[in-house]
Write an enzyme that holds these catalytic residues in place. Structure first.
Site, PDB file in Angstrom:
ATOM      1  N   GLU A 373       0.798  -1.233   0.000  1.00 49.68           N
ATOM      2  CA  GLU A 373       0.000   0.000   0.000  1.00 49.68           C
ATOM      3  C   GLU A 373       0.829   1.281   0.000  1.00 49.68           C
ATOM      4  OE1 GLU A 373      -2.912  -0.261   3.146  1.00 49.68           O
ATOM      5  OE2 GLU A 373      -4.283  -1.302   1.822  1.00 49.68           O
ATOM      6  N   GLU A 444      -6.677  -7.575  -0.994  1.00 52.65           N
ATOM      7  CA  GLU A 444      -7.309  -7.467   0.325  1.00 52.65           C
ATOM      8  C   GLU A 444      -8.722  -6.952   0.132  1.00 52.65           C
ATOM      9  OE1 GLU A 444      -5.228  -5.284   3.449  1.00 52.65           O
ATOM     10  OE2 GLU A 444      -3.296  -5.813   2.554  1.00 52.65           O
TER      11      GLU A 444
END
Ligand code: GAL
Length: 791
Positions: A373, A444
């Site tokens: 991320e 995710e």
């Protein structure tokens, strides 16, 4: 090469002084894997383990090592280590998730020698994942195994095994043998492919003068590795007086813009993310606990695990190879990219270490070469991608991001999609995620969008489960998406900035003890190996707002589920008529709990029975008043025609659905597969708590390291259902075993587990005492240390 295990008998101190490498330190006697500080289950200070500590051990070097080269290997130390031999600094290493070794030949002498390791477990700004906040704990200590390697003057540093042309009849194995010094021109490398000890292919390769020798072995008859048949072979390489043996599998994994293909067959990825932490001991768990986790994931029906956000233990990866569980592994990091040169160099080095250490695992299908991320950083990610591609020509790279339209330097657009907030949209359309025509994998989903505890109310637990089902369903529908990996397998301890304030992120489909939450059954029911049947509700209306039971779901892989109420057959339910059709096995909505019971038992017409049934079912999903308003006209008509008052009609709800005051209603659900009853679930009020204790094995083996076993403890109703609001006290009494964690604890949502650790060979017992029952489990502990090399 000879390997000597050095996991027993270290002296440990929770401090470090520059004098320690020169003296015999005093401290605690510990074995590896070791966590520098045990942490509480929750509500603790996350700084507990962030300090510098010291490990020391004597080793006895025999005369036979005189002509050899000697190395020390550490499989993981969190997160910076300096290794001293007889007081001198021999080598050091930055990074807490990969193995490292260093030569100590020049520092050792025959007889007694002292190894001292300075272990820095602070969140150092020069080492990823540190430098900013992170949503997980990194714990401390020498938490994976240590060994001493005794080698020849020249030796095999690594063997890289690549499956080649696996979809053709020219299947072959690419072998790259890396030696420390160049081999002599014409020196023979003997290489065999073996299957359970039998040699299938053999090659004698004349080396060129180089440290890298590459050749191919034809392997036309290879059976391919895949999740349902994880065929493994062994490759042995003999050169410069050494023999190295490695496991490998033949398969090709391709992420494409039309989906994911394994061995040329389209295969949707259904995955979960795994953190390697355990309650109390953090990262320090031996082989068997790592294997238990891989087995748990297999039981959860997933075909891929993402080792978020770092490389996991080789024992875990080996178990994935054996069980047929694909792996997406990645470099350490969390959202943050430092400007520091040393941090960036460490990040790049972690790509090299990850690939060199894990190359031969057939389970690994993708390398993650971006900090999880993190924002775009072309300068860094050009390098990580180039390095990954230089080291491995057979696998693609991914880089997990959460920023749509971010720059793609990898092969696969690996994206964390947290769109699902309960509204209609479950995943972003691909063009919003990326305009590029690239392979897309959802890495995710869910997680922090809906943290759910195993003791939350039923409605929330069901919504948690359904949110996972909805995203998987959406990913399955899409031809342009390779699949989805849920966040996450198990709850985990975290920093103050995340979680529920008690240092736990309740994001798992299982709790920290790997005990199932309701959402686990969404995953479990997607596989076909074992029959699964779980009902979302305990049918207790009082657990629901305004006593509205709401929709009840059956998570199952059966073809049909028959429901009986107090032994009377009510109805059969079939998955195919349900929503979430893109799931392999969609949950069944239990929308008829009445069947023909009203018609059979009440003196009313068929038509009136139908109306009354509709009303009762409507109470269950909407509540009494809205249901009455919706069904007002037919109700008024029935009340007039049969002289019934409203209360009498409402009573039918109690009788035919569930309610107050009536006799106890017991439900039985029977799962039918291929015409046979294969599994059943019973529901009814609890009268007496039952204690269920399940050790995952009864035989423990002390060998390279100590052994552990997980013991599952459940408080069940008379009908065998976990009691989600049971928090009774538990006392654990172990003999010849060490309890990892508290011996005085409580059920958490009706369940808990404990890991116990071996002490000595012989009989061992664990007694589990509660206010309502008392059970003792017996174990047999074997000591096989004599059969391995220990110094
Ligand atoms: C993601 C992150 C994970 C975890 C998750 C919680 O953003 O990558 O590490 O924090 O959120 O939902």
């Amino acid at each position: 090469m000879e390997k000597y295990h050095l996991n027993y008998g270290w002296i440990y101190r929770s401090d470090f002084d520059d004098s320690y490498p020169q003296i015999a330190i005093e401290g605690e006697l510990v074995d590896i894997p070791h966590c520098n500080s045990m942490v509480d289950y929750n509500n603790f200070d996350e700084k507990t383990y962030q300090y510098v500590s010291c490990y020391q051990r004597k080793i006895n070097i025999p005369a036979s090592f005189a002509q050899k080269r000697v190395f020390l290997r550490f499989e993981a130390v969190m997160c910076y280590a300096e290794v001293f031999v007889n007081g001198e600094l021999a080598f050091f290493h930055s990074g807490g998730y990969t193995a490292f070794e260093g030569e100590i030949t020049q520092y050792i002498k025959q007889g007694e020698n002292t190894l001292t390791v300075k272990v820095d477990s602070r969140e150092r700004e020069d080492i990823p994942p540190f430098g900013n906040v992170i949503d997980y704990l990194t714990y401390g200590g020498i938490y994976r195994e240590v060994s001493l390697l005794v080698r020849e003057e020249n030796f095999i540093k690594n063997v890289f095994i690549s499956p080649l042309r696996v979809l053709s009849d020219k299947k072959a194995v690419g072998v790259k043998v890396v030696t420390e010094k160049a081999l002599k021109e014409g020196e023979t490398i003997v290489c065999n492919i073996e299957d359970e000890g039998q040699i299938l292919e053999s090659v004698e390769w004349r080396a060129k003068e180089s440290t890298e020798n590459e050749f191919e072995i034809a392997f036309a008859k290879a059976v391919l590795w895949e999740p349902s048949r994880p065929k493994l072979y062994r490759l042995t390489v003999e050169v410069c007086g050494e023999k190295v043996s490695e496991t490998f599998g033949m398969r090709i994994a391709e992420f494409t813009k039309r989906g994911f293909y394994l061995n040329g067959k389209e295969s949707k990825i259904l995955g979960l993310n795994r953190h390697q932490s355990f309650p109390y001991v953090g990262y320090a768990m031996p082989k068997s606990a790592q294997e238990e986790d891989a087995l748990k994931l297999k039981e959860l029906g997933v075909n891929l695990v993402r080792t978020s956000h770092y490389v996991n233990s080789r024992h875990f990866l080996e178990a994935c190879d054996k069980l047929g569980l694909m792996v997406f592994t990645e470099i350490p990091g969390w959202q943050f990219v430092s400007k520091r040169e040393d941090w960036r160099a460490n990040a790049i080095e972690s790509v090299r270490e990850m690939i060199e250490e894990c190359y031969n695992h057939p389970s690994i299908v993708l390398w993650g070469v971006r900090i999880n991320e993190s924002p775009d950083d072309d300068e860094l990610y050009r390098k990580t991608n180039a390095l990954a591609h230089a080291l491995d020509k057979t696998r693609q790279t991914g880089g997990v991001r959460c920023i749509p339209q971010s720059k793609l330097l990898e092969d696969v657009y690996t994206f964390n999609d947290f769109t699902n907030n309960g509204a209609k949209m479950k995943l972003m359309p691909k063009f919003i995620v990326t305009k590029l025509n690239a392979p897309l994998l959802i890495t995710e989903h869910n997680g922090h969008m809906f943290p759910t505890k195993s003791f939350d109310n039923e409605k929330r637990r069901t919504e948690h489960a359904l949110r996972h089902a909805e995203v998987i369903n959406q990913a399955n529908k899409r031809k342009n998406t390779c699949g989805a990996i849920g966040w996450c397998m198990s709850d985990y301890n975290t920093h103050k900035d995340f979680g529920s304030g008690d240092k736990i992120c309740y994001h798992g489909v299982t709790d920290m003890f790997r005990m199932d939450k309701q959402a686990a059954f969404v995953y479990k029911s997607q596989q076909d190996d074992i029959p699964v049947l779980e009902v979302s509700s305990n049918m207790e209306i009082g657990d629901h707002d305004a006593a509205k039971l709401g929709d009840v779901y059956i998570y199952t892989n059966c073809d049909e589920v028959k429901m009986y109420k107090n032994d009377a057959f009510v109805a059969s339910y079939y998955p195919r008529k349900q929503a979430l059709k893109a799931l392999k096995h969609p949950p069944i909505i239990l929308n008829d709990m009445i069947g023909n019971q009203i018609e059979k038992n009440e003196k009313v017409s068929k038509r009136a029975a139908k109306r009354l049934k509709k009303f009762c079912l409507s109470i269950a999903s909407r509540g009494a008043v809205p249901a009455a308003i919706r069904n007002l006209l037919p109700l008024v008509w029935i009340m007039g025609r049969y002289r019934l008052n409203f209360a009498a009609i409402q009573d039918m709800y109690g009788k035919y659905v569930t309610g107050w005051g009536g006799a106890q209603t017991n439900f039985r659900f029977e799962g039918i597969k291929n015409g046979k009853s294969v599994v059943s679930v019973n529901k009814g009020s609890v009268m007496k708590k039952q204690l269920q204790v399940r050790p995952l094995k009864n035989e423990l083996v002390i060998k390279d390291t100590y052994d552990t076993v997980k013991v599952e403890i459940r408080a069940l109703s008379d009908f065998g259902n976990v009691l989600p609001y049971c928090f009774d006290a538990i006392t654990l009494e172990a003999e010849n075993l060490e309890v990892l964690g508290e011996t005085s604890c409580a059920f958490i949502g009706g369940q808990r587990a404990v890991w116990v650790k071996t002490l000595n060979a012989g009989k061992a017992t664990l007694r589990i005492k509660t206010g309502f029952a008392d059970k003792t489990i017996e174990f047999e502990v074997k000591d096989e240390r004599k059969q391995i090399n220990i110094l």
